[in-house]
Design an enzyme around this catalytic site. Structure first.
Site, PDB file in Angstrom:
ATOM      1  N   ASP A 234       7.175  23.420  51.843  1.00 48.53           N
ATOM      2  CA  ASP A 234       6.807  23.182  53.235  1.00 48.53           C
ATOM      3  C   ASP A 234       7.325  21.840  53.745  1.00 48.53           C
ATOM      4  O   ASP A 234       6.612  21.093  54.411  1.00 48.53           O
ATOM      5  CB  ASP A 234       5.288  23.259  53.411  1.00 48.53           C
TER       6      ASP A 234
ATOM      7  N   HIS B 213       6.480  24.352  58.296  1.00 46.05           N
ATOM      8  CA  HIS B 213       5.686  25.218  59.179  1.00 46.05           C
ATOM      9  C   HIS B 213       5.581  24.661  60.597  1.00 46.05           C
ATOM     10  O   HIS B 213       5.130  25.367  61.505  1.00 46.05           O
ATOM     11  CB  HIS B 213       4.293  25.493  58.580  1.00 46.05           C
TER      12      HIS B 213
ATOM     13  N   GLY C 108      13.578  32.349  34.033  1.00 49.74           N
ATOM     14  CA  GLY C 108      13.460  33.796  33.960  1.00 49.74           C
ATOM     15  C   GLY C 108      12.380  34.224  32.996  1.00 49.74           C
ATOM     16  O   GLY C 108      12.600  35.092  32.132  1.00 49.74           O
ATOM     17  N   VAL C 109      11.176  33.625  33.122  1.00 46.25           N
ATOM     18  CA  VAL C 109      10.064  33.953  32.230  1.00 46.25           C
ATOM     19  C   VAL C 109       8.784  34.110  33.031  1.00 46.25           C
ATOM     20  O   VAL C 109       8.659  33.612  34.153  1.00 46.25           O
ATOM     21  CB  VAL C 109       9.854  32.847  31.163  1.00 46.25           C
TER      22      VAL C 109
ATOM     23  N   GLY D  80      -2.090  19.564  64.203  1.00 44.30           N
ATOM     24  CA  GLY D  80      -1.200  18.647  64.912  1.00 44.30           C
ATOM     25  C   GLY D  80      -0.806  17.455  64.067  1.00 44.30           C
ATOM     26  O   GLY D  80       0.216  16.809  64.318  1.00 44.30           O
ATOM     27  N   ASN D  81      -1.622  17.137  63.040  1.00 48.29           N
ATOM     28  CA  ASN D  81      -1.268  16.079  62.101  1.00 48.29           C
ATOM     29  C   ASN D  81      -0.221  16.536  61.090  1.00 48.29           C
ATOM     30  O   ASN D  81       0.367  15.710  60.380  1.00 48.29           O
ATOM     31  CB  ASN D  81      -2.490  15.578  61.330  1.00 48.29           C
ATOM     32  N   SER D  82       0.007  17.839  61.008  1.00 47.88           N
ATOM     33  CA  SER D  82       0.974  18.357  60.041  1.00 47.88           C
ATOM     34  C   SER D  82       2.336  17.700  60.234  1.00 47.88           C
ATOM     35  O   SER D  82       2.843  17.610  61.350  1.00 47.88           O
ATOM     36  CB  SER D  82       1.122  19.863  60.200  1.00 47.88           C
TER      37      SER D  82
END
Length: 380
Positions: free
Chosen positions: A162, A132, A292-293, A234-236
Site C-alpha cells: 500500500d 489506496h 514457490g512454497v 484522510g490521514n492516510s
C-alpha cells in the site's frame, strides 16, 4: 515525634517510625537527625523521561513538507458515454440552457474519490503516499501548506504494501523531510502524526508508539507500528515523525467501530517504506523474490518454518527442497515466523543467490539456491 517532608511520598511515615525508636533529642537537633536519616535512604534514578514541553518547534520544521492530496476519477455518464463527448438532448440544443447542461454533466462525470495525505522527500517534487489514496485516480491534485496547488502524476505503486510515489513540478525547491530508522523506535517513544483528516487541511496529532510488529491482515508483508496519536480518514499517506523530525512511519490504517480515531492507528515502518519508494522511483514497480512454497509455523517446536507444499515449477523444487523441510535461517539470519521468511525472500532480487539453513529428518544442512520472481498472486 513526626517529621513531615514534602515531595517524598512515604517519607513522613518512614521517619516517624524511625524516630519512635530513637532516644529523645533536643528540638534544635531534630533537623540534623532527619537529615542524617535521609542520607541513608537508597537513591533510585528516575525511570521516566519528561515529554516535550511543546511540539511547536517540530511542527514549524516539518509541516511545510506535508501535503494534502485530492483525487478524482472520470466515470461514465448515465448514457454510458465515456468518450469525452456529452450528448445534449435535442430540446436543449441551441438554447441558453445548453451550456449549463454541458457544465453540469462534466461535473457529474468527474467523481471525487476522496482526499488523503502525503509528504515530500525530494525538493524536486517527489511525494510519498498510500496506494489506496491515489491508485485508481485519473486526476491527482496536491495542495501545500502555503496554499499552492499542483497537478501530480503517478510514478509507481505497490498494492501489497500500500505504498505509492507521485511527482509534481514545482516552480521552486520544496520543503522536504528525511527518513528516520524505524528499527530504533521503541514502544513508548513519543511521535507526531501529520496529515489531512476528513479533508479539513493540515493537522497534527501527538502520542506514543503503542506496539511493534502488528499483523492486521492487510497483506503478506504486514509489520505495522501501532500508534495512539489520533489518525482519521484522510490521514492516510501522511507521515509519523520522531522527535528529531524524521519520518519513521507512513500512516495507513485505523481500527475503529465508528470510522473515527479510537487511539488505534497503524503506520508502515520506514525500514519497509524507504527501499520500496526507492524502487518505485527508479522502475515504477516492485520485483520481489519467490521460493514457490507453502509454509507452516511451528509454535510448539521452536524457531523455524516448515514447508508443507512446493510449487513444481518454483525455485525451491529446483534447489531440492522437500515438503517437511524446516527452514531455520536465510543468509544466516534467523527465521522466527512465516512472515519473516516471506519478507526475507521478497527482499531478495530475483535471480540473486541465497543460502538457506534447512533441517530434514533431524539433520541440518545448507541449501544454496537462486531466487525466482514472485508472481503477482503468490505469497511464498
Amino acid at each position: 515525634m513526626l517529621i513531615r517532608l514534602t515531595g517524598r511520598p512515604g517519607a513522613s511515615l518512614l521517619l516517624a517510625l524511625a524516630a519512635a525508636s530513637l532516644p529523645a533529642v533536643p528540638a534544635w537537633a531534630q533537623d540534623a537527625v532527619a537529615s542524617d536519616m535521609l542520607a541513608t535512604l537508597p537513591t533510585v534514578p528516575p525511570l521516566v523521561r519528561s515529554g516535550p514541553l511543546s511540539f511547536a518547534p517540530l511542527v514549524r520544521r516539518v509541516v511545510p513538507a506535508v501535503v494534502n492530496i485530492a483525487v478524482t476519477q472520470d466515470v461514465e455518464d448515465e448514457g454510458g458515454n465515456d468518450s469525452g463527448r456529452i450528448k445534449v438532448p435535442p430540446a436543449l440544443r441551441g438554447t441558453p440552457f445548453e451550456k449549463q447542461y454541458r457544465d453540469r454533466m462534466r461535473k457529474r462525470r468527474e467523481q471525487m474519490l476522496g482526499a488523503g495525505s502525503g509528504f515530500v522527500i525530494d525538493p524536486a517534487g517527489i511525494i510519498v503516499t498510500n496506494n489506496h489514496v491515489v491508485g485508481n485516480a485519473d486526476k491527482i491534485t496536491v495542495s501545500f501548506s502555503d496554499g499552492t496547488e499542483l497537478p501530480a502524476r503517478l510514478l509507481g505503486t505497490d498494492e501489497l504494501t500500500d505504498i505509492a510515489v507521485i511527482a509534481v513540478k514545482p516552480a521552486k525547491p520544496l520543503a522536504w523531510v528525511s527518513w528516520g530508522d524505524s528499527r530504533h523506535v521503541e514502544v513508548g517513544d513519543w511521535i507526531m502524526a501529520a496529515g489531512n483528516p476528513f479533508g479539513l487541511g493540515s493537522s497534527v496529532t501527538a502520542g506514543i508508539v503503542s506496539a511493534r510488529g502488528r499483523d492486521i491482515g492487510a497483506g503478506p508483508f504486514d509489520d505495522f507500528l501501532q500508534l495512539d496519536a489520533p489518525i482519521n480518514p484522510g490521514n492516510s499517506g501522511g507521515p509519523t515523525f520522531n522527535m528529531s523530525g524524521q519520518v519513521v512511519a507512513l500512516n495507513t490504517a485505523i481500527v475503529s467501530p465508528t470510522g473515527g480515531s479510537v487511539g488505534i492507528g497503524f503506520g508502515i515502518p520506514s525500514e519497509i517504506v524507504a527501499p520500496i519508494v526507492a524502487q518505485l522511483r527508479e522502475k515504477g514497480h516492485i520485483d520481489r523474490g519467490w521460493l514457490g512454497v507453502t509454509l507452516e509455523e511451528r509454535p510448539d517446536q521452536g524457531p523455524g518454518v516448515t514447508i508443507v507444499a512446493i510449487d513444481r515449477s518454483g525455485p525451491a523444487m529446483r534447489a531440492g527442497l522437500k515438503a517437511g523441510d524446516t527452514v531455520d535461517t536465510v543468509n544466516g539470519d534467523k527465521v522466527d515466523s512465516a512472515r519473516s521468511l516471506i519478507r526475507a525472500i521478497a527482499a531478495a532480487a530475483p535471480g540473486s543467490s541465497i543460502r538457506l539453513s534447512v533441517v530434514r529428518a533431524g539433520h541440518s544442512f545448507e541449501v544454496p539456491m537462486m531466487v525466482g520472481r514472485r508472481p503477482a498472486e503468490d505469497a511464498g
